[in-house]
Scaffold this motif. Structure first.
Motif, PDB file in Angstrom:
ATOM      1  N   MET A   1      26.168 -94.888 -77.782  1.00  0.00           N
ATOM      2  CA  MET A   1      24.738 -94.718 -78.000  1.00  0.00           C
ATOM      3  C   MET A   1      24.507 -94.131 -79.390  1.00  0.00           C
ATOM      4  SD  MET A   1      22.066 -92.321 -75.912  1.00  0.00           S
ATOM      5  CE  MET A   1      22.388 -93.209 -74.392  1.00  0.00           C
ATOM      6  N   LYS A   2      23.603 -94.755 -80.139  1.00  0.00           N
ATOM      7  CA  LYS A   2      23.338 -94.236 -81.470  1.00  0.00           C
ATOM      8  C   LYS A   2      22.006 -94.758 -82.010  1.00  0.00           C
ATOM      9  CE  LYS A   2      25.985 -97.871 -83.839  1.00  0.00           C
ATOM     10  NZ  LYS A   2      27.113 -98.134 -84.774  1.00  0.00           N
ATOM     11  N   ILE A   3      21.545 -94.094 -83.053  1.00  0.00           N
ATOM     12  CA  ILE A   3      20.400 -94.576 -83.831  1.00  0.00           C
ATOM     13  C   ILE A   3      20.944 -95.560 -84.854  1.00  0.00           C
ATOM     14  CG2 ILE A   3      18.600 -93.935 -85.478  1.00  0.00           C
ATOM     15  CD1 ILE A   3      18.538 -91.162 -84.118  1.00  0.00           C
ATOM     16  N   VAL A   4      20.429 -96.779 -84.840  1.00  0.00           N
ATOM     17  CA  VAL A   4      20.934 -97.800 -85.756  1.00  0.00           C
ATOM     18  C   VAL A   4      20.042 -97.968 -86.980  1.00  0.00           C
ATOM     19  CG1 VAL A   4      22.136 -99.039 -83.940  1.00  0.00           C
ATOM     20  CG2 VAL A   4      19.791 -99.670 -84.489  1.00  0.00           C
ATOM     21  N   ASP A   5      18.782 -97.554 -86.896  1.00  0.00           N
ATOM     22  CA  ASP A   5      17.902 -97.661 -88.054  1.00  0.00           C
ATOM     23  C   ASP A   5      16.667 -96.791 -87.824  1.00  0.00           C
ATOM     24  OD1 ASP A   5      17.075 -98.442 -90.543  1.00  0.00           O
ATOM     25  OD2 ASP A   5      16.381-100.439 -89.952  1.00  0.00           O
ATOM     26  N   ILE A   6      16.076 -96.350 -88.910  1.00  0.00           N
ATOM     27  CA  ILE A   6      14.784 -95.656 -88.869  1.00  0.00           C
ATOM     28  C   ILE A   6      13.941 -96.233 -89.999  1.00  0.00           C
ATOM     29  CG2 ILE A   6      13.576 -93.449 -88.850  1.00  0.00           C
ATOM     30  CD1 ILE A   6      16.242 -92.076 -88.302  1.00  0.00           C
ATOM     31  N   VAL A   7      12.765 -96.695 -89.680  1.00  0.00           N
ATOM     32  CA  VAL A   7      11.898 -97.299 -90.690  1.00  0.00           C
ATOM     33  C   VAL A   7      10.558 -96.581 -90.705  1.00  0.00           C
ATOM     34  CG1 VAL A   7      12.974 -99.561 -90.742  1.00  0.00           C
ATOM     35  CG2 VAL A   7      11.265 -99.082 -89.010  1.00  0.00           C
ATOM     36  N   GLU A  72      23.282 -90.978 -91.935  1.00  0.00           N
ATOM     37  CA  GLU A  72      24.637 -90.729 -92.426  1.00  0.00           C
ATOM     38  C   GLU A  72      25.442 -89.825 -91.490  1.00  0.00           C
ATOM     39  OE1 GLU A  72      23.975 -89.088 -96.283  1.00  0.00           O
ATOM     40  OE2 GLU A  72      23.126 -90.958 -97.085  1.00  0.00           O
ATOM     41  N   ALA A  73      24.789 -89.224 -90.516  1.00  0.00           N
ATOM     42  CA  ALA A  73      25.485 -88.313 -89.608  1.00  0.00           C
ATOM     43  C   ALA A  73      26.393 -89.076 -88.647  1.00  0.00           C
ATOM     44  CB  ALA A  73      24.457 -87.506 -88.810  1.00  0.00           C
ATOM     45  N   ASP A  74      27.452 -88.427 -88.210  1.00  0.00           N
ATOM     46  CA  ASP A  74      28.295 -88.967 -87.143  1.00  0.00           C
ATOM     47  C   ASP A  74      27.412 -89.102 -85.895  1.00  0.00           C
ATOM     48  OD1 ASP A  74      30.019 -89.437 -85.031  1.00  0.00           O
ATOM     49  OD2 ASP A  74      31.439 -87.864 -85.604  1.00  0.00           O
ATOM     50  N   PRO A  75      27.258 -90.325 -85.339  1.00  0.00           N
ATOM     51  CA  PRO A  75      26.378 -90.500 -84.180  1.00  0.00           C
ATOM     52  C   PRO A  75      26.672 -89.547 -83.030  1.00  0.00           C
ATOM     53  CG  PRO A  75      27.036 -92.632 -85.045  1.00  0.00           C
ATOM     54  CD  PRO A  75      27.836 -91.601 -85.785  1.00  0.00           C
ATOM     55  N   ALA A  76      27.928 -89.167 -82.873  1.00  0.00           N
ATOM     56  CA  ALA A  76      28.295 -88.285 -81.763  1.00  0.00           C
ATOM     57  C   ALA A  76      27.654 -86.911 -81.907  1.00  0.00           C
ATOM     58  CB  ALA A  76      29.814 -88.152 -81.677  1.00  0.00           C
ATOM     59  N   THR A  77      27.341 -86.493 -83.138  1.00  0.00           N
ATOM     60  CA  THR A  77      26.761 -85.165 -83.348  1.00  0.00           C
ATOM     61  C   THR A  77      25.275 -85.122 -82.979  1.00  0.00           C
ATOM     62  OG1 THR A  77      26.152 -85.617 -85.664  1.00  0.00           O
ATOM     63  CG2 THR A  77      28.385 -84.768 -85.224  1.00  0.00           C
ATOM     64  N   LEU A  78      24.690 -86.274 -82.678  1.00  0.00           N
ATOM     65  CA  LEU A  78      23.269 -86.335 -82.329  1.00  0.00           C
ATOM     66  C   LEU A  78      23.047 -86.550 -80.834  1.00  0.00           C
ATOM     67  CD1 LEU A  78      22.009 -88.670 -85.218  1.00  0.00           C
ATOM     68  CD2 LEU A  78      22.190 -86.171 -85.214  1.00  0.00           C
ATOM     69  N   LEU A  79      24.122 -86.517 -80.054  1.00  0.00           N
ATOM     70  CA  LEU A  79      24.024 -86.899 -78.649  1.00  0.00           C
ATOM     71  C   LEU A  79      23.972 -85.701 -77.711  1.00  0.00           C
ATOM     72  CD1 LEU A  79      26.530 -89.896 -78.417  1.00  0.00           C
ATOM     73  CD2 LEU A  79      24.057 -89.948 -78.813  1.00  0.00           C
ATOM     74  N   HIS A  89      17.112 -81.746 -80.179  1.00  0.00           N
ATOM     75  CA  HIS A  89      17.395 -80.494 -80.869  1.00  0.00           C
ATOM     76  C   HIS A  89      18.501 -80.683 -81.905  1.00  0.00           C
ATOM     77  CE1 HIS A  89      14.909 -78.147 -78.011  1.00  0.00           C
ATOM     78  NE2 HIS A  89      15.303 -79.088 -77.159  1.00  0.00           N
ATOM     79  N   LYS A  90      19.515 -81.469 -81.580  1.00  0.00           N
ATOM     80  CA  LYS A  90      20.565 -81.767 -82.553  1.00  0.00           C
ATOM     81  C   LYS A  90      20.040 -82.659 -83.675  1.00  0.00           C
ATOM     82  CE  LYS A  90      24.448 -81.292 -79.312  1.00  0.00           C
ATOM     83  NZ  LYS A  90      25.562 -82.012 -78.633  1.00  0.00           N
ATOM     84  N   VAL A  91      19.188 -83.606 -83.341  1.00  0.00           N
ATOM     85  CA  VAL A  91      18.569 -84.449 -84.351  1.00  0.00           C
ATOM     86  C   VAL A  91      17.753 -83.590 -85.317  1.00  0.00           C
ATOM     87  CG1 VAL A  91      16.863 -86.270 -84.748  1.00  0.00           C
ATOM     88  CG2 VAL A  91      18.525 -86.508 -82.891  1.00  0.00           C
ATOM     89  N   TRP A  92      16.989 -82.671 -84.766  1.00  0.00           N
ATOM     90  CA  TRP A  92      16.158 -81.784 -85.586  1.00  0.00           C
ATOM     91  C   TRP A  92      17.027 -80.938 -86.513  1.00  0.00           C
ATOM     92  CZ3 TRP A  92      15.094 -76.792 -86.935  1.00  0.00           C
ATOM     93  CH2 TRP A  92      13.809 -76.495 -87.387  1.00  0.00           C
TER      94      TRP A  92
END
Length: 388
Positions: A1-7, A72-79, A89-92
């Motif tokens: 699971m990850k964020i693949v893009d933000i527009v 650019e973050a490791d997706p695992a650090t946002l989960l 909270h990790k995303v923030w």
């Protein structure tokens, strides 16, 4: 699971109106889509967010600092490993990496807009309305889907006159609002009193008028208005002076016994805390208008609510500024006192999902996943186009 893009895209919400401080002829906002690799019901999960009116779009800040940090973050650090979901909270925390404390200006709007989109995605991944998710994680477990709303309007329109103001306010009352709001401070005190009295004549039993100075007054003028407004039974007297002039707000409480409201232009828990410490706000009658979309998002708003609790304030004294569905979801999930509404302005970003009716200044939120943007056709058309 990850964020693949933000527009992000900057959209106009201009209108030929003004309050006591600014006009809205060149107003913009940022619309954001957070695209994930998660699929629900055969569709990719996309979270959406936008910032409230009055602070302009923040695309430059997002593209320069906040979006690169997330992508650019490791997706695992946002989960959130426990829930198999993104962790807001990790995303923030990732967005705010290498940001100094203080300076709660435009960056709080940029972060708050992205934060809204993240929470929308998180609730959709769980397949729940955001208000239900918030009630389960941070509230009583049971949301109150019936939320108080008031109609914000009464701006200074060119050539509107008293008759035009009366038509506008009557239209809100006819649509089910029992509390309406108009602007003050953009005309003389005498003229503003005439406008107030014209609206008051339209109101029936149980209906109320709030007034909003948009931070225009110095202390002397704020007190002059307070004395004049004391003759009316108003819902509240809003943002008389500069939002950071806590001494003015505290002194004003000595001259106005009725309810007052402020806070929409305070963009952090720390600034909100200073208002509570030094602003003379009264928890038995006054109202707090912090807007998550302008103040670093829901992650920060949760800190603000905890601070209020520690200082003896109920979340029911919070009626956020902005008129957006994110604050509606927070109100329903966390027991806020209600939400602002713009029945005719700043569309398609304000308002409610299609089919939601106002009854005695309350709306019943539908059971839609996420914040519920997909239930508002004109808004979702713009969001879907951005994500595509």
């Amino acid at each position: 699971m990850k964020i693949v893009d933000i527009v992000e895209t900057t959209r106009p919400i201009q209108s030929n109106i003004r309050n006591a401080y600014i006009d809205f002829s060149k107003m913009t906002l940022s619309l954001v889509a957070v695209v994930t690799d998660v699929v629900r019901d055969g569709k990719r999960v996309v979270g959406y967010g936008f910032n409230s009116n009055g602070r302009y779009g923040q695309g430059a800040l997002m593209r320069e600092r906040f979006l690169p940090r997330l992508l650019e973050a490791d997706p695992a650090t946002l989960l959130d490993a426990e829930r198999d979901n993104l962790d807001p909270h990790k995303v923030w925390a990732t967005m705010m990496t290498n940001e100094k404390p203080g300076g709660h200006g435009e960056r709080s709007v940029a972060v708050g807009t992205i934060d809204m989109a993240v929470w929308d995605a998180v609730a959709k991944i769980e397949g729940k309305p955001l208000f239900q998710l918030l009630a389960e994680r941070y509230g009583t477990g049971t949301p109150n889907r019936k939320v108080f709303v008031y109609a914000a309007g009464g701006y200074y329109w060119p050539g509107q006159g008293i008759e035009g103001l009366e038509r506008e306010m009557r239209s809100y009352l006819d649509r089910g609002y029992s509390v309406v709001k108009k602007k003050i401070g953009g005309a003389s005190l005498a003229e503003d009193c005439k406008r107030i009295e014209a609206v008051l004549k339209l109101l029936g039993p149980g209906q109320k008028l709030a007034v909003d100075a948009n931070g225009r007054f110095d202390l002397k003028t704020a007190i002059e208005y307070a004395k004049a407004l004391s003759q009316y039974d108003l819902f509240w007297y809003e943002e008389a002076g500069d939002p950071l002039d806590y001494a003015l707000q505290a002194e004003l409480a000595n001259h106005y016994a009725g309810p007052m409201a402020t806070g929409e232009n305070l963009f952090s828990m720390q600034d909100a805390r200073n208002l509570i410490r030094y602003g003379g706000m009264r928890p038995d009658r006054d109202w707090l208008q912090f807007d998550c979309a302008l103040s670093y998002g829901l992650v920060e708003y949760l800190r603000t609510l905890e601070m209020l609790k520690e200082n003896g304030w109920s979340p029911s004294r919070c009626v956020p500024h902005g008129g957006h569905q994110m604050s509606l979801a927070i109100a329903a999930g966390l027991g806020l006192g209600g939400n602002e509404s713009y029945p005719d302005l700043f569309q398609p970003y304000g308002g409610f999902p299609d089919g939601v009716k106002v009854d005695n200044s309350h709306v019943l939120l539908p059971e839609l996943p996420g914040i519920g943007f997909e239930g508002k056709a004109d808004l979702y058309a713009e969001m879907k186009a951005l994500a595509a």
